[in-house]
Motif scaffolding. Sequence first.
Motif, PDB file in Angstrom:
ATOM      1  N   UNK A 165       2.664  23.625   7.744  1.00 13.80           N
ATOM      2  CA  UNK A 165       2.551  23.016   9.079  1.00 13.80           C
ATOM      3  C   UNK A 165       2.297  21.518   8.949  1.00 13.80           C
ATOM      4  N   UNK A 166       3.208  20.857   8.308  1.00 14.50           N
ATOM      5  CA  UNK A 166       2.990  19.504   7.844  1.00 14.50           C
ATOM      6  C   UNK A 166       3.002  18.462   8.963  1.00 14.50           C
ATOM      7  N   UNK A 167       1.810  18.164   9.498  1.00 14.20           N
ATOM      8  CA  UNK A 167       1.668  17.119  10.509  1.00 14.20           C
ATOM      9  C   UNK A 167       1.917  15.742   9.915  1.00 14.20           C
ATOM     10  N   UNK A 168       1.770  15.606   8.586  1.00 12.02           N
ATOM     11  CA  UNK A 168       1.996  14.314   7.937  1.00 12.02           C
ATOM     12  C   UNK A 168       3.423  13.833   8.158  1.00 12.02           C
ATOM     13  N   UNK A 174       0.862  -1.183   0.000  1.00 11.01           N
ATOM     14  CA  UNK A 174       0.000   0.000   0.000  1.00 11.01           C
ATOM     15  C   UNK A 174       0.890   1.223   0.000  1.00 11.01           C
ATOM     16  N   UNK A 175       0.579   2.150  -0.890  1.00 13.10           N
ATOM     17  CA  UNK A 175       1.244   3.452  -0.925  1.00 13.10           C
ATOM     18  C   UNK A 175       0.165   4.460  -0.582  1.00 13.10           C
ATOM     19  N   UNK A 176       0.419   5.269   0.436  1.00 14.65           N
ATOM     20  CA  UNK A 176      -0.629   6.145   0.947  1.00 14.65           C
ATOM     21  C   UNK A 176      -0.104   7.528   1.269  1.00 14.65           C
ATOM     22  N   UNK A 177      -1.015   8.487   1.213  1.00 18.71           N
ATOM     23  CA  UNK A 177      -0.730   9.789   1.806  1.00 18.71           C
ATOM     24  C   UNK A 177      -0.592   9.549   3.304  1.00 18.71           C
ATOM     25  N   UNK A 178      -0.171  10.532   4.046  1.00 16.62           N
ATOM     26  CA  UNK A 178       0.098  10.314   5.471  1.00 16.62           C
ATOM     27  C   UNK A 178      -1.089  10.653   6.354  1.00 16.62           C
ATOM     28  N   UNK A 179      -2.281  10.337   5.878  1.00 15.56           N
ATOM     29  CA  UNK A 179      -3.461  10.506   6.716  1.00 15.56           C
ATOM     30  C   UNK A 179      -3.480   9.423   7.778  1.00 15.56           C
ATOM     31  N   UNK A 180      -3.773   9.794   8.996  1.00 14.03           N
ATOM     32  CA  UNK A 180      -3.744   8.835  10.107  1.00 14.03           C
ATOM     33  C   UNK A 180      -4.698   7.667   9.866  1.00 14.03           C
ATOM     34  N   UNK A 181      -5.888   7.941   9.352  1.00 15.06           N
ATOM     35  CA  UNK A 181      -6.858   6.876   9.112  1.00 15.06           C
ATOM     36  C   UNK A 181      -6.352   5.858   8.110  1.00 15.06           C
ATOM     37  N   UNK A 182      -5.813   6.333   7.004  1.00 14.04           N
ATOM     38  CA  UNK A 182      -5.289   5.427   5.971  1.00 14.04           C
ATOM     39  C   UNK A 182      -4.109   4.620   6.508  1.00 14.04           C
ATOM     40  N   UNK A 233       4.707  11.721   1.662  1.00 11.55           N
ATOM     41  CA  UNK A 233       4.412  13.005   2.298  1.00 11.55           C
ATOM     42  C   UNK A 233       4.090  14.046   1.235  1.00 11.55           C
ATOM     43  N   UNK A 234       3.051  14.808   1.474  1.00 13.26           N
ATOM     44  CA  UNK A 234       2.742  15.942   0.610  1.00 13.26           C
ATOM     45  C   UNK A 234       3.507  17.139   1.166  1.00 13.26           C
ATOM     46  N   UNK A 235       4.694  17.382   0.620  1.00 12.57           N
ATOM     47  CA  UNK A 235       5.547  18.446   1.158  1.00 12.57           C
ATOM     48  C   UNK A 235       5.103  19.841   0.738  1.00 12.57           C
TER      49      UNK A 235
END
Length: 163
Positions: free
Chosen positions: A105-108, A76-84, A99-101
Motif C-alpha cells: 500500500x505504497x503511499x510513498x 538530497x536523496x531521500x526516502x519518500x517520507x513527507x517530513x524529509x 521509493x521503497x517498492x
Amino acid sequence: MKTVFVTVGTTSFDELIESITSSEGAQALKARGYERLVLQVGRGSLPAADSCPHIRMEAFQFKGSITEDIKQADLVISHAGAGSCLETLGAGKPLLVVINDKLMNNHQLELARQLHADSHVLYCTCSTLTATLMAMDLSVLQPFLPGQPKKFANFLDKALGVR
C-alpha cells in the motif's frame, strides 16, 4: 566540495544505502562531480568505511536535527517520507526521492508522483537509482513555494463566522 546527503528518516531502508554506496552508485555520483556523500541510515546498518572508495563518505544513524546536513548538501536523496521531502524542498535543495517498492500500500509512490508532476522532485526506485543519477537534469526542478497558512486561517474565520 560538492556534497550529496542521503536520508532514510527514522526508518530502515538498507536497500537505498546499499544502492548509493555500490560501486556503480558511487561512480555515478563521482561522474556528476560529487565528492562527498553523507548518509543518515536511521535504524539501518552503517555501511563499511571502505564500501564507497570513489567518494568521501560519512555515515550516522540519528542526530537531533538533519537541517544543517540538508543546508550543506548540493543534492538530497531521500526516502519518500513527507517530513524529509518537505524539509528538503523548504530548504530549496534539489531532491531525488527513492521509493521503497517493497512496502505494501505504497503511499510513498503517491507523494513522489505528485511532487514530480509539479516538477519539484525527481524520483526512482533502488533498481533505477544509478541510471537516474546518470541521466538526471536538476535544472528542470521548480522551487517549492511555502504554504500560506494565513489564507487558510482567514477562510476558516470567514466560514465559521468569526469575522
